[in-house]
Design a protein around this motif. Structure first.
Motif, PDB file in Angstrom:
ATOM      1  N   ALA A 257      40.494  32.946  30.447  1.00  0.00           N
ATOM      2  CA  ALA A 257      41.756  32.207  30.495  1.00  0.00           C
ATOM      3  C   ALA A 257      42.475  32.418  29.176  1.00  0.00           C
ATOM      4  N   GLY A 258      43.783  32.602  29.248  1.00  0.00           N
ATOM      5  CA  GLY A 258      44.540  32.775  28.024  1.00  0.00           C
ATOM      6  C   GLY A 258      44.169  34.061  27.311  1.00  0.00           C
ATOM      7  N   VAL A 296      38.348  25.426  33.646  1.00  0.00           N
ATOM      8  CA  VAL A 296      39.628  25.219  32.962  1.00  0.00           C
ATOM      9  C   VAL A 296      40.194  23.875  33.397  1.00  0.00           C
TER      10      VAL A 296
ATOM     11  N   LEU B  39      44.483  29.642  37.280  1.00  0.00           N
ATOM     12  CA  LEU B  39      44.617  28.348  36.616  1.00  0.00           C
ATOM     13  C   LEU B  39      44.761  28.470  35.104  1.00  0.00           C
ATOM     14  N   GLY B  40      44.069  29.420  34.512  1.00  0.00           N
ATOM     15  CA  GLY B  40      44.082  29.502  33.058  1.00  0.00           C
ATOM     16  C   GLY B  40      44.821  30.672  32.470  1.00  0.00           C
ATOM     17  N   THR B  41      45.307  31.573  33.296  1.00  0.00           N
ATOM     18  CA  THR B  41      45.872  32.806  32.769  1.00  0.00           C
ATOM     19  C   THR B  41      47.306  33.004  33.225  1.00  0.00           C
ATOM     20  N   HIS B  42      48.220  32.946  32.288  1.00  0.00           N
ATOM     21  CA  HIS B  42      49.602  33.275  32.600  1.00  0.00           C
ATOM     22  C   HIS B  42      49.762  34.796  32.639  1.00  0.00           C
ATOM     23  N   GLY B  46      48.295  38.601  28.685  1.00  0.00           N
ATOM     24  CA  GLY B  46      47.694  39.876  28.298  1.00  0.00           C
ATOM     25  C   GLY B  46      48.669  41.027  28.238  1.00  0.00           C
ATOM     26  N   SER B 145      36.654  44.903  27.984  1.00  0.00           N
ATOM     27  CA  SER B 145      36.705  43.731  28.844  1.00  0.00           C
ATOM     28  C   SER B 145      37.940  43.870  29.730  1.00  0.00           C
ATOM     29  N   ARG B 147      40.075  42.230  33.068  1.00  0.00           N
ATOM     30  CA  ARG B 147      40.332  41.214  34.089  1.00  0.00           C
ATOM     31  C   ARG B 147      41.222  41.836  35.161  1.00  0.00           C
ATOM     32  N   PHE B 185      39.980  37.735  42.042  1.00  0.00           N
ATOM     33  CA  PHE B 185      39.851  37.953  40.597  1.00  0.00           C
ATOM     34  C   PHE B 185      38.486  38.541  40.304  1.00  0.00           C
ATOM     35  N   LEU B 187      36.140  39.847  36.656  1.00  0.00           N
ATOM     36  CA  LEU B 187      36.006  40.080  35.220  1.00  0.00           C
ATOM     37  C   LEU B 187      34.839  41.010  34.993  1.00  0.00           C
ATOM     38  N   ALA B 189      32.992  42.527  31.708  1.00  0.00           N
ATOM     39  CA  ALA B 189      32.939  42.444  30.254  1.00  0.00           C
ATOM     40  C   ALA B 189      31.509  42.711  29.803  1.00  0.00           C
ATOM     41  N   VAL B 192      28.535  40.672  31.231  1.00  0.00           N
ATOM     42  CA  VAL B 192      28.880  39.663  32.234  1.00  0.00           C
ATOM     43  C   VAL B 192      29.847  40.237  33.270  1.00  0.00           C
ATOM     44  N   ARG B 194      32.224  38.509  36.673  1.00  0.00           N
ATOM     45  CA  ARG B 194      32.563  37.298  37.412  1.00  0.00           C
ATOM     46  C   ARG B 194      33.535  37.690  38.512  1.00  0.00           C
ATOM     47  N   ASP B 198      39.807  31.213  40.231  1.00  0.00           N
ATOM     48  CA  ASP B 198      39.734  29.795  39.904  1.00  0.00           C
ATOM     49  C   ASP B 198      41.155  29.246  39.889  1.00  0.00           C
ATOM     50  N   VAL B 202      50.944  31.501  41.535  1.00  0.00           N
ATOM     51  CA  VAL B 202      52.026  32.422  41.855  1.00  0.00           C
ATOM     52  C   VAL B 202      52.533  33.057  40.565  1.00  0.00           C
ATOM     53  N   HIS B 203      52.690  34.343  40.608  1.00  0.00           N
ATOM     54  CA  HIS B 203      53.227  35.061  39.455  1.00  0.00           C
ATOM     55  C   HIS B 203      54.256  36.061  39.950  1.00  0.00           C
TER      56      HIS B 203
END
Lengths: 341, 218
Positions: A257-258, A296, B39-42, B46, B145, B147, B185, B187, B189, B192, B194, B198, B202-203
């Motif tokens: 996230a972020g 989150v 939920l956590g990534t705008h 990145g 890494s 995403r 989604f 990940l 890395a 790890v 995933r 989560d 909408v983007h």
């Protein structure tokens, strides 16, 4: 239409959003301060903010925002945007504060009651973080430029005199050490390699316990969940992992996230992790369940040059705002994660 | 299907589509990310934005005389494919920044309306939908890494005011955007992985660019 309106609003907000939280300026805030390490002192009830460039260790009262500065560290007139100058890390032990100064390459002893520097010893090379190791009565100072951790024995303070510090050993950490955290209960220290992995060290024997993949392309912040002894690893790219050293460094949970994370905060009572990132201009709040699962909870707008956060025990997250020359106090509205499944 | 039957179908396509023009366009520009992947990534976390390279091909839905191409209302439908390298927000050296370039890929259907010429401008508008795949990476030395998200493009639209360069060629501005939703989604890395999103969000993008088009008699 509604979605389009939301996206349109998001676009406007993305370009013009101002950071959340109360702005609190540090002493000598202009033209900016190169913050790095932030700490919460439970005994003093203050947020400890080493002011890189300003030459001040700022102590902030969490409820009022009052700032008291302890001066005498190295200062520089220009602010480059980095945190390579003056005091940048602090830790507390037995009534004294220990502060590293990157310009003078020294470790200073500060008496918070006298609000003065009362001692000073040279460091082997440029410091990054200083941490108190109660188990062995030592101070460990990470020195990435020397790829080592320098260890100081700490004498006993007599009649309020500053304890004597003596450099007694170094531990090599190749391709590191980045960040440093101590588990006083289990007698361990943890630090990162710059890429991909975290290392555990026995503080008594100073022997390497293990090297574990941490999910980071670029390792940055580190924290400890003390109840289980879990290690939290924050990555610059925005990944957060929970490692369990008791299980050979097994990754219990991972979350992305972020972006742009570095120094993170952890609120033990609520089990909230605070991650500040400049790339996302955000403060992300993450819940760490007692099972080790990360979730989150939400995010706030933060300064676009932030990279450090810390938690107090009053429900606040503190976010560094370098170009503002201060910190931002953000009230955490999210429920405690201590009882989460 | 035999080769003879396949050839018959291909030869018959123009008649089935009732089209007389094929419009092929190539565009590039800048796409500003908005909204959130999850939920956590705008979308802007990145990436500072993307430089899309897109190809579209639409087929006229009704026959029209060549002489009336610019003075009549026309409609067309077709496909849209885009590849957009994204500009990374995190990296410290030129080689790592180049290695950290992400991507947005989109494949979709497109409908286009051509309005009659206004002065020397050929007004065009397009609308579409499809699927997009996005990835954001950070490479630090040899550690990577990444995403990745994918999901439906709910709506893509743009205004494309153009001018005619020649009998068969046009050049225009593209001002528009897209709305997409992440439904997947992953990940990858060091040490790890995933999978599973989560909190899907909408983007989209705000698009500004240029389009070069060729219209061909079918």
């Amino acid at each position: 239409m509604k979605t389009a309106a939301v996206l349109g609003a998001a676009a406007v907000l993305a370009c013009c959003a101002s950071p959340d939280g109360d702005a609190i300026a540090m002493i000598h805030s202009s033209p900016g301060i190169g913050f790095d390490d932030l700490r919460w002192s439970p005994s003093l009830g203050r947020v400890l903010v080493p002011g890189g460039r300003s030459g001040v260790l700022d102590l902030v009262t969490p409820d009022t925002g009052e700032v008291v500065g302890i001066e005498g560290f190295a200062t520089t007139g220009d602010y480059s945007g980095g945190h390579d100058d003056g005091p940048t890390s602090v830790d507390e032990a037995e009534g004294f504060l220990y502060v590293t100064d990157r310009t003078t390459t020294t470790l200073a002893v500060v008496d918070p009651a006298k609000q003065a520097i009362v001692g000073n010893v040279p460091l082997a090379t440029t410091p990054d973080y200083v941490r108190w190791v109660a188990t062995t009565r030592e101070l460990w100072v990470s020195e990435p430029s020397g790829a080592q951790i320098e260890i100081f024995s700490v004498g006993t303070s007599v009649a309020g005199a500053p304890p004597a510090l003596r450099s007694v050993a170094t531990i090599p950490v190749e391709n590191g050490p980045e960040s440093l955290v101590i588990d006083p209960v289990r007698g361990r220290a943890y630090t990162h390699h710059w890429q991909s992995s975290t290392v555990g060290i026995d503080v008594r024997t100073r022997a390497l316990l293990g090297t574990w993949p941490n999910g980071c392309a670029a390792s940055r912040g580190i924290e400890l969940e003390p109840e289980h002894g879990w290690v939290l690893a924050a990555c610059n790219e925005g990944t957060l992992t929970v490692l369990d050293p008791e299980q050979g460094g097994r990754v219990l949970s991972v979350l992305a996230a972020g972006a742009g994370f570095d120094v993170m905060g952890y609120a033990r009572s609520t089990r909230h992790v605070y991650l500040a990132g400049g790339a996302c201009a955000c403060l992300t709040v993450v819940g760490l369940a007692p099972t080790g699962t990360l979730s989150v909870l939400g995010r706030f707008d933060a300064p676009s040059d932030t990279h450090c956060a810390v938690a107090d025990d009053r429900g606040h997250a503190w976010v560094c705002a370098p170009s503002e020359g201060g910190v931002r106090r953000v009230s955490d509205p999210f429920p405690s994660w201590a009882g989460s499944p | 299907m035999s080769a003879r039957a396949l050839a018959f179908v291909l030869v018959s396509l123009p008649a089935v589509a009732h089209a007389d023009l094929v419009d092929v366009g190539l565009r590039t520009g800048y796409a500003r990310p908005v909204g959130a992947f999850d939920l956590g990534t705008h979308a802007s976390d990145g990436s500072f934005g993307a430089i899309p390279f897109a190809l579209d091909a639409t087929f006229g839905l009704q026959p029209i005389e060549r002489a009336r191409v610019d003075t009549s209302w026309r409609a067309a439908a077709g496909v849209f494919v885009a590849y957009a390298p994204t500009i990374p927000t995190l990296c410290t050296s030129a080689p790592e920044c180049i290695s950290s370039i992400g991507s947005d890929v989109e494949l979709g259907m497109l409908a286009r309306v051509h309005a009659p010429r206004m002065a020397f401008v050929l007004p065009e508008a397009e609308i579409g939908a499809g699927w997009s795949w996005s990835s954001r990476s950070l490479v630090d030395r040899d550690a990577v890494s990444t995403r990745s998200w994918n999901g439906p493009v709910l709506l893509r639209g743009a205004l494309v005011p153009s001018i005619r360069l020649g009998v068969h060629t046009r050049f225009g501005l593209v001002v528009g955007g897209s709305i997409a939703r992440s439904t997947s989604f992953s990940l990858e890395a060091p040490g790890v992985t995933r999978h599973g999103i989560d909190g899907a969000r909408v983007h989209g993008t705000l698009d500004f660019g240029l389009r070069f088009a060729v219209d061909l008699d079918w």
